[in-house]
Design an enzyme around this catalytic site. Structure first.
Site, PDB file in Angstrom:
ATOM      1  N   GLY A 158       0.651  -1.017  -0.014  1.00  0.00           N
ATOM      2  CA  GLY A 158      -0.244  -0.308   0.547  1.00  0.00           C
ATOM      3  C   GLY A 158       0.930   1.260   0.075  1.00  0.00           C
ATOM      4  CB  SER A 159       0.201   5.340   1.292  1.00  0.00           C
ATOM      5  OG  SER A 159      -1.327   4.461   0.730  1.00  0.00           O
ATOM      6  CB  THR A 160       4.254   1.829   3.462  1.00  0.00           C
ATOM      7  OG1 THR A 160       3.820   0.294   3.244  1.00  0.00           O
ATOM      8  CG2 THR A 160       4.146   2.075   4.763  1.00  0.00           C
ATOM      9  CE  LYS A 167      -0.015   6.228  -2.417  1.00  0.00           C
ATOM     10  NZ  LYS A 167      -1.019   6.360  -2.027  1.00  0.00           N
TER      11      LYS A 167
END
Lengths: 396, 654
Positions: free
Chosen positions: B293-295, B297
């Site tokens: 997920g966003s980690t 990014k």
């Protein structure tokens, strides 16, 4: 030189010479006596060493087997010397009766209640704690009877039906009874001894070849019926294939002989007698001997047996009559066949067959009857006329 | 053919020769066995005769970074009986019974077993020195005193999945116990003797005692205090959210040393057999792979900055979706973030902004950075059972795959990979190889036998880019979705992540992994901390994903930094002081949803919004403020329950 065999079974050619040489009677073969006593002593020593662990565990007496073996040896030596003085020609008239008696024994031992079972074979006629083996007695009886029979055969030996077949059938009858015990080892020894006697008596090679072929065919039939038999027979080629079954004893025996090396571990120092080899004092005595005394000990034993066989055949060669020749041949062949089979088995050279090593293995019947046979051999030697002596006389 | 004396004699001679030849053959055969084959046969025979009863050395201890034992072997003398060597079993049992305070017949029964060796349970185990001395003085045949060890874990389940477990013979099965088994085990000794076929000792051969060599101690990088903080936080999260799994890691980003590593469900290594195998067989922190997920990014951001594809002050307009190859990929925030700087994109964790960064990088560059950061390959940590993770095959990466990868979907990574990637950002761009064992120590002299040196795998980004990424991540904590991790006085940088879990190729409804990865102090991080909560199930009320993981990491970092004695700083970003646009959140509409649906909806949002539920019933009948309203981060939304869904409340997308 084509001289017909005389009516009394004497060697005509020698008979002729006898007149020109001094008969050297009462000169029994001292080499055989010496070799026999040496093997006997070695045997008692090895029986003690090999059995001490088993006998101490079973009977709380490490000398249990050794003492009995000594007793049998003394009895056997007495029989040997008595027979060496007993004219073997008188045995010839007794041969048929002895043969009949031996067949009675062979039959009787098969009857439960009369015959005792030891090690899976009903092979012992029990008299108290001592048992006698009719098959041991039968071996000697058959040799005597075949010698008696073949002495008169002469040219009949060229015939299959009239020459080879009758003695063969008699031997097969004995083997048949012994196989009912069952005792494969004794059967093989009897068949082997009988065939060697027939060979010497002049059986045709073609007939003997046919016999061998028939034997192979019979074996092939047995294998075809139950293929596991082939495995059992060929197990000796690679005993490690069956380390816990057919191969077990051979492996244990090879461990014993192999760890002996050239000089051995020393008398009494066998490891394999510690219950690894079953009954090490009987069939596997040579393995323990090889382990404790090394190649030196094994060579000595084989050399002594070689001398025994040589002297035995020498007696057969110079016996004064055909009966003596065949009797000496039979007795010596029996010793040789047993030695070859026993040592062949324990060295993993031939398929496993249980048979004692003459004069060395523990066993009352085996020992006394072997010494009886040697006694007869000595008497033949006593009456024999040797060319060396002829030459000596010529020189005079 | 006539039978003539000559024939008979010829045959006699032939037979004699044959028999003598056979005897000669046997002589040759025996000679061969006793010379050529002798070494081989006697070797095999010796194997057959010799009995070998192994005696283990004392297994080394596993220490924490300050030398406190986390696992050690307690030894005591026990009786080892070799039944076959005991001649008089009755007398032996009689002699031992009063000393061991055991009934004679019980001992006798054990001595009569057909076994190579046996312990005399229970009286014959862990003897006191006096009892041992009494037994020694008896000089009983076949009765030996051996040191027997039992693994002791003074702190129960502390660092259980790092320590691992040992089997019945003391052998390491998992964790450090397995990885360093040869170091810990030492060398076993043995009681050696020659035996007959019944196992009884052969007379005159004597027996040999080969004394064992004790194992060495292993000192971990695990800091017991930090490990305790982490496990305390995990327990708290479990009590609050009842998740399937929780995984947490704290690392020193400068070296790659792991300071804490814990998982839920966990186990007590002392009696691991009473736990389900899944708890002790897999160390989730290095084994489990899932969509980050966003980690993830952070990787895209680092690559874009390193490749000069973006300036954080550049503007980006998010209409609420991004169109890729004809598909509209939605931003997690309905309606989008509108016009924002790229720094806001990071703070807001705005998916379209990252898709744009991914497109600027192109698939080759983005994937080369992903690989450089260590994803798709094992980190090489000194623990068994590490996972590899899965990346798209570069040849099959189209625009859609590039887009999802850029914001952390469609890739599968392990927690340790994420920690090491973030450590690279923390330490100035170096990817380190993680390790849990600091040194191997001689337990007697205390001498260090072997010490682990930090290993740089590669320089991934430049120190200046790393610093820029850190300041962006600090801003995420101070101003953005990572607000929960904010600690007064410590500069925390970090990134939230919420990933839906796919099962059998489909995203499972309601199943999210909520994670946060943080570092502190942001200007010169000494710690990286990570937590992932798999399938949180808030009990009472819907919980926004943004308030689950970040505060946990914040607490772990605060306690750990204090433990390490890191001074507080006032140079960090003050919370709520916005750079650029003030950060607001548009509330989702919960009206008409069941509680379960509401929980799922809330979890997906990393917004820092608290919920308060009033009333009873199956449905949410009203909410205040209403769905679609823009509120400041940190606000509370009230949800009113009722038994019937309100009419007309259909707009569930909010």
């Amino acid at each position: 030189m084509f001289v017909p065999v005389g009516s009394e079974g004497k060697w005509p050619v020698l008979q002729a010479q006898v007149h020109s040489v001094e008969r050297t009677s009462d000169s029994l073969d001292r080499t055989i006596v010496l070799v026999t006593l040496l093997l006997l002593s070695l045997g008692i020593m090895m029986v003690h060493s090999a059995s001490s662990v088993v006998s101490a565990a079973k009977f709380h007496d490490p000398f249990f087997y050794a003492k009995r073996q000594l007793l049998w040896a003394l009895l056997g030596i007495a029989a040997m010397f008595w027979l060496s003085d007993f004219d073997y020609h008188r045995l010839r008239s007794l041969a048929p009766k002895i043969a009949v008696l031996s067949f009675v024994f062979l039959g009787a031992v098969l009857i439960p209640g009369i015959g005792a079972v030891r090690g899976g074979s009903r092979a012992w006629l029990g008299i108290g704690s001592f048992g006698i083996q009719p098959s041991e007695f039968a071996k000697l009886a058959l040799i005597l009877f075949l010698a008696h029979l073949l002495t008169d055969y002469g040219d009949r030996m060229s015939s299959f039906r009239r020459g080879l077949l009758p003695p063969l059938l008699i031997a097969l009858m004995a083997v048949g009874l012994i196989m009912l015990e069952p005792d494969l080892g004794q059967s093989v020894v009897i068949m082997g001894t009988a065939i060697l006697m027939l060979f010497v008596a002049g059986a045709r090679m073609r007939h003997l070849g046919m016999l061998g072929g028939a034997g192979l065919a019979a074996f092939a039939g047995l294998v075809a019926a139950a293929p596991y038999r082939l495995d059992r027979v060929t197990a000796f080629l690679d005993p490690w294939k069956y380390p816990l079954k057919e191969g077990y004893q051979i492996i244990q025996s090879l461990y014993a002989i192999g760890s002996g090396g050239l000089l051995g571990l020393g008398l009494g120092n066998s490891h394999q007698k510690f219950l690894y080899l079953p009954e090490p004092q009987t069939d596997f005595i040579f393995s323990i001997l090889g382990e404790e005394l090394g190649f030196l000990g094994a060579l000595t034993v084989l050399f002594l047996f070689g001398v025994l066989v040589w002297r035995g055949f020498r007696i057969a060669l110079y016996a004064t009559d055909i009966f003596g020749t065949l009797l000496a041949t039979g007795i010596t062949s029996m010793v040789a066949v047993q030695v070859l089979i026993n040592i062949g088995v324990v060295t993993g050279s031939i398929p496993a067959t249980g048979i004692t090593l003459p004069l060395l293995s523990y066993g009352g019947s085996s020992l006394t009857l072997m010494l009886t046979g040697i006694g007869i051999l000595l008497n033949i030697s006593r009456q024999a006329v040797y060319p060396a002596k002829i030459k000596m006389n010529d020189a005079k | 053919m006539r039978v003539t004396p000559r024939l008979i004699r010829r045959r006699l001679v032939i037979l004699l020769m044959c028999l003598l030849a056979a005897i000669a053959g046997l002589i040759g055969r025996v000679f061969y066995i006793q010379t050529v084959q002798s070494p081989w046969l006697s070797g095999k025979a010796k194997q057959l005769w010799s009995r070998n009863i192994p005696v283990q050395g004392v297994r080394g201890s596993i220490l924490d970074s300050s030398g406190q034992p986390l696992a050690y072997t307690a030894t005591a003398l026990s009786i080892l009986a070799i039944p076959s060597q005991i001649k008089d079993k009755v007398a032996t049992a009689k002699a031992l019974a009063p000393i061991l305070q055991m009934p004679e017949n019980v001992i006798l029964k054990k001595l009569q077993r057909r076994q190579l060796s046996t312990y005399l349970n229970p009286g014959g185990r862990r003897l006191s020195e006096q009892v041992a001395e009494k037994i020694r003085s008896l000089h009983l045949a076949g009765i030996y005193l051996t040191e027997e060890g039992r693994r002791v874990y003074p702190y129960g389940d502390l660092a259980a999945s790092v320590l691992g477990i040992t089997g019945g013979d003391g052998q390491g099965l998992t964790g450090v116990e397995k990885e360093y088994d040869s170091v810990l085990a030492g060398k076993p000794g043995a009681i050696l003797y020659y035996a007959n076929n019944k196992g009884e000792r052969m007379p005159g051969e004597g027996d040999d005692f080969l004394s064992p060599v004790n194992g060495d101690d292993v000192e971990l990088t695990i800091n017991k205090s930090i490990q305790e903080f982490v496990q305390r936080e995990i327990e708290r999260a479990v009590a609050e959210y009842n998740p399937d799994h929780v995984t947490a890691i704290v690392a020193n980003p400068k070296t790659g040393a792991i300071l804490a590593m814990a998982n839920y469900p966990t186990f007590n290594p002392a009696d691991w057999r009473n736990y389900p195998p899944s708890t002790y067989n897999h160390n989730l922190a290095i084994w489990q792979t899932f969509e980050p997920g966003s980690t993830f990014k952070v990787v895209t951001l680092s690559a874009a900055l390193q490749e000069n594809k973006v300036n954080l002050n550049d503007r980006f307009y998010d209409p609420g979706y991004y169109e890729v190859a004809g598909h509209r990929i939605r931003c997690w925030k309905a309606g989008g973030h509108g016009s924002q700087s790229y720094l806001n994109v990071v703070e807001n964790s705005c998916n379209p902004g990252f898709i744009a960064l991914g497109e600027k990088l192109g698939k080759n560059t983005l994937f080369s950075y992903i690989k450089k950061f260590g994803f798709g390959q094992k980190t090489g940590i000194d623990l068994p059972g590490e996972g590899t993770g899965i990346l798209f095959n570069l040849k099959k990466v189209g625009p859609l795959e590039l887009a999802t990868t850029a914001f952390g979907q469609g890739v599968s990574v392990t927690p340790i990979q994420q920690v090491m990637a973030l450590s690279a950002v923390a330490n100035g761009g170096k990817l380190m190889k993680p390790y849990v064992v600091q040194s191997i120590i001689n337990p007697v002299t205390g001498q260090v036998i072997e010490s682990t040196e930090p290993t740089v795998v590669r320089q991934v980004i430049s120190p200046s880019v790393a610093a820029e990424v850190r300041s962006a991540l600090e801003s995420v904590v101070a101003n953005g979705s990572g607000g929960g991790a904010y600690i007064q006085g410590y500069r925390v940088a970090g990134k939230t992540g919420t990933a839906q879990v796919a099962k059998n190729g489909r995203y499972e409804s309601g199943h999210y992994i909520v994670s946060f990865i943080g570092m502190a102090p942001a200007n010169n991080p000494v710690l990286v901390a990570y937590i992932a909560i798999d399938y949180p199930r808030p009990k009472n009320q819907p919980v926004f994903g943004g308030v689950i993981a970040a505060p946990i990491v914040g607490r772990i970092l605060a306690d750990s930094l204090a433990e390490l004695g890191v001074p507080k700083s006032n140079q960090g970003l003050a919370k709520k002081i916005r750079w650029g646009d003030p950060l607001t959140v548009t509330l989702p509409n919960f009206v008409g949803l069941t509680m379960k649906q509401a929980r799922d909806l809330a979890l997906q949002s990393t917004a820092q919004i608290r919920t308060q539920v009033n009333g009873q019933g199956q449905y949410i009948v009203a909410q205040a403020p209403a769905g679609g309203t823009s509120v400041a981060e940190g606000s509370t939304v009230r949800l009113i329950l009722g038994d019937t869904p309100p009419a007309g409340a259909i707009d569930k997308t909010g």
